[in-house]
Design an enzyme around this catalytic site. Structure first.
Site, PDB file in Angstrom:
ATOM      1  N   ASP A  11     -28.662  14.072 -56.068  1.00 46.67           N
ATOM      2  CA  ASP A  11     -29.704  14.109 -57.090  1.00 46.67           C
ATOM      3  C   ASP A  11     -30.792  13.070 -56.818  1.00 46.67           C
ATOM      4  O   ASP A  11     -31.973  13.298 -57.062  1.00 46.67           O
ATOM      5  CB  ASP A  11     -29.044  13.839 -58.447  1.00 46.67           C
ATOM      6  N   CYS A  31     -22.910  -7.022 -47.686  1.00 45.11           N
ATOM      7  CA  CYS A  31     -21.763  -6.312 -48.247  1.00 45.11           C
ATOM      8  C   CYS A  31     -20.555  -6.375 -47.302  1.00 45.11           C
ATOM      9  O   CYS A  31     -19.409  -6.485 -47.746  1.00 45.11           O
ATOM     10  CB  CYS A  31     -22.112  -4.855 -48.509  1.00 45.11           C
TER      11      CYS A  31
END
Length: 363
Positions: free
Chosen positions: A273, A311
């Site tokens: 999306d 990360c």
């Protein structure tokens, strides 16, 4: 395939609201958008392609989003479900709808209840907070119309979730927002951090604001649970699941991107999306099966997981799994080595782990 979830945009990016932070309006502005509602021919292809790749005893989840999906009209949805029933053999079918609620009336409520459609209502909280960003296409206020839609669905016994977008104004009023949810007995809430635009020039939530909001909301939520307030907040529920070695319910916390089978009104297939952009298009329903769309080179490139260096060395990686790569633009500031998600975990993880340890001991 045993399970399939398809995210359908029956009215494309069309909307009867003009929210100040709308990410999908921004997405649509970066492509030559199809202007119009999904045709019945494309609807037929959606259904046919879905059934073609699911086992006879599998399950299909048809999710409708926008823009504003109800602009396709109730007859479209009635026809869609009727056609699905004609195709259905032993498959399990689920439906969900994410809506701003402005067009919902008695007929919609009866339909949603009859077909057990899980319905998400976009409501940013109490009146002044909601109106801060969520005006209609004419610039008029929407809070009371949306709240009435929520209450209408409640009266009809429709399963309802609340979706609230978190921005800097929310950060300043966390306690008021929490009490709003409790006051209105809203049991299932998704608190979605507001995305910056695709150029990253317009930011509606800072990394520091992200941490402050979710830390304060967690403490209010945790205290409320102990007092018997049954509020489910997606991020917090997922964190408990992950700490118990269970799969989270949200794509962005799986540790990898999953192909979302996003289908625009013109039949174009996208992997996500957030990335319904020309460079990520994976074919159309007219030319591709859902399986071939998922296996195309663009899909494979999109699904590659590339973690930022910060990360990779983070001691909390197992508890966020890198997060959603689009949402990292909100909480990760690599230039200063700061992560709002990490700060959130530093504050709340000891409480989560203590709760789980206590539950295990009690058993």
């Amino acid at each position: 395939m045993k399970q399939l979830s398809v995210l359908i945009k029956p009215a494309g990016a069309a909307c009867n609201m003009a929210c100040g932070y709308c990410f999908y309006h921004d997405v649509a502005n970066h492509r030559k958008d199809f202007a119009g509602v999904m045709t019945y021919e494309v609807m037929e292809l959606v259904i046919a392609r879905a059934f073609a790749c699911v086992d006879d005893e599998g399950s299909i989840h048809f999710a409708f989003q926008g823009g504003e999906p109800t602009l396709a009209g109730l007859p479209f949805f009635i026809s869609f479900i009727k056609r699905v029933k004609e195709k259905q053999h032993k498959q399990q079918i689920r439906y969900s709808l994410q809506t701003n609620g402005l067009l919902l009336d008695e007929a919609w409520a009866l339909f949603l209840k009859q077909h057990d459609v899980l319905t998400g209502i976009s409501l940013d909280g109490y009146e002044s907070l909601h109106e801060h960003m969520r005006k209609d296409a004419q610039g008029e206020k929407t809070y009371w119309r949306v709240l009435r839609a929520y209450e209408l669905l409640q009266r009809h016994g429709v399963k309802v979730n609340i979706l609230s977008v978190v921005h800097e104004e929310s950060v300043a009023h966390v306690k008021a927002l929490y009490h709003f949810f409790i006051q209105h007995k809203m049991e299932y809430v998704q608190l979605i951090p507001c995305l910056p635009d695709l150029t990253n020039k317009h930011r509606y939530l800072s990394a520091q604001g992200f941490a402050r909001f979710y830390i304060e909301m967690f403490h209010l939520w945790h205290q409320g649970i102990s007092k018997g307030h049954p509020l489910h907040i997606g991020l917090f529920d997922d964190l408990y699941l992950m700490c118990m070695d269970s799969l989270p319910l949200t794509c962005g916390r799986l540790g990898r991107c999953a192909f979302q089978y996003v289908i625009e009104a013109d039949g174009t297939i996208y992997p996500c999306d957030f990335y319904a952009l020309p460079q990520f298009a994976c074919g159309t329903l007219a030319t591709h099966s859902l399986t071939s769309a998922r296996q195309c080179e663009r899909a494979e490139q999109f699904l590659k997981q590339e973690l930022p260096k910060q990360c990779q060395t983070c001691s909390y990686l197992n508890f966020c799994r890198g997060g959603c790569k689009r949402k990292r633009d909100i909480y990760l500031e690599e230039t200063i080595g700061y992560c709002g998600y990490r700060e959130f975990l530093v504050h709340v993880l000891p409480i989560v782990l203590a709760d789980i340890s206590y539950e295990i001991e009690c058993k």
